[in-house]
Enzyme design. Structure first.
Site, PDB file in Angstrom:
ATOM      1  N   THR A  96       0.935  -1.221  -0.171  1.00  0.00           N
ATOM      2  CA  THR A  96      -0.115  -0.061   0.109  1.00  0.00           C
ATOM      3  C   THR A  96       0.970   1.063  -0.045  1.00  0.00           C
ATOM      4  OG1 THR A  96      -1.583  -1.072   1.180  1.00  0.00           O
ATOM      5  CG2 THR A  96      -1.876   1.171   1.220  1.00  0.00           C
ATOM      6  N   LYS A 171      -7.135   1.437  -2.850  1.00  0.00           N
ATOM      7  CA  LYS A 171      -6.799   1.094  -1.799  1.00  0.00           C
ATOM      8  C   LYS A 171      -6.905   2.164  -0.456  1.00  0.00           C
ATOM      9  CE  LYS A 171      -5.193  -1.753   1.780  1.00  0.00           C
ATOM     10  NZ  LYS A 171      -3.889  -2.361   1.855  1.00  0.00           N
ATOM     11  N   LYS A 239       0.368   4.597   8.682  1.00  0.00           N
ATOM     12  CA  LYS A 239       1.208   4.974   7.277  1.00  0.00           C
ATOM     13  C   LYS A 239       0.022   4.971   6.092  1.00  0.00           C
ATOM     14  CE  LYS A 239       2.479   1.613   4.697  1.00  0.00           C
ATOM     15  NZ  LYS A 239       1.735   0.709   3.496  1.00  0.00           N
TER      16      LYS A 239
END
Length: 286
Positions: A96, A171, A239
């Site tokens: 990701t 995502k 993150k």
């Protein structure tokens, strides 16, 4: 049989690589910590001593590493994949990461006669082990069709979302949804306890109704048991949420739910929980 190079054998990557190996593909491994790949090596994977060596040994290279700076280094540095991959190789980043970085990698790959896809996944350790990940793919159609047989080994919901970067944008949508959902799941369990209910019995009623979600079904039981082992690290979720928040702000979009969830997870990380699973959010409501 496809000669696959795999970089990144953490909680998710290890199981994904193992499923590819068990399917009969030739698997080459490189990771910063060789010990993390020992189970794969014991089952027939081949260790490569550098990214360059791996790139020369494989026709398809799959990566799932930690952070965007890791992705950038693995692909775009002088010692990286694009510099050393054989012409015609297919590159699949399943980390990701930033949509803009995915676009940059795809452009650099094309200039070298390579094809690059961004294909982040969702489903945690459970989905990785069972081969039932959701895989969101960005890149050209030809590359997607070439990668599809491999994706079908690792996942069951595989959607080509559009050009380079589209997988990463999808995502971000996934992580934004999870962020607010995890708040709701944690608050619901805290409420059940405060009301004197058995949270496990409450789950029997609400997981199959309108409140149902992957997090409620798979992570709420772990919260109740006090099992905070990582299926997905808090530090990696932070993150992801940071990327999503920054990208949303660049597009002029307000995401207050995401912002709140990020602040709470940052509080958890500062309290020493960054290596716990995301279900540790319940600790803030206990």
């Amino acid at each position: 049989m496809t000669r696959i190079g795999f970089i990144g054998t953490g909680v998710m990557g290890n199981s994904m690589a193992l499923n590819l190996l068990k399917s009969g593909h030739e698997l080459h491994i490189f990771t910063r910590t060789k010990q993390k790949a020992m189970n794969l090596l014991e089952q027939g994977a081949t260790w490569q001593h550098s990214i360059a060596d791996l790139a020369q040994a494989a026709d398809v290279i799959i990566t799932i590493v930690g952070y965007p700076n890791d992705v950038e280094d693995v692909y775009l540095s002088e010692t990286g994949i694009i510099k050393h991959a054989k012409a015609g190789s297919l590159l699949i980043d399943m980390t990701t990461s930033k949509p803009t970085l995915a676009e940059e990698i795809a452009k650099a790959a094309k200039a070298k006669g390579l094809t690059a896809l961004d294909a982040p996944v969702s489903g945690g350790d459970i989905g990785a082990k069972s081969g039932k990940l959701a895989i969101m793919v960005g890149g050209d159609q030809e590359g997607f069709e070439r990668a599809l047989p491999l994706f079908e080994i690792m996942g069951e919901k595989i959607v080509h979302q559009g050009p380079a970067g589209a997988g990463q944008h999808t995502k971000m949508c996934n992580q934004i949804t999870i962020a607010s959902n995890m708040l709701g799941v944690s608050e619901a369990i805290a409420y059940a306890r405060k009301a004197g209910l058995d949270p496990s019995r409450v789950l029997e009623s609400i997981t199959t109704g309108a409140a149902g979600s992957w997090s409620l079904t798979n992570l709420a039981p772990r919260m109740i048991k006090g099992d905070f082992a990582p299926g997905f690290y808090i530090k990696h979720f932070i993150k992801d949420m940071t990327i999503a928040l920054e990208t949303a702000e660049e597009m002029g979009l307000s995401t207050p739910g995401l912002k709140l969830a990020l602040s709470l997870y940052q509080e958890l990380a500062e309290a020493g929980e960054e290596d716990s699973g995301t279900q540790a959010l319940i600790k803030l409501f206990s």
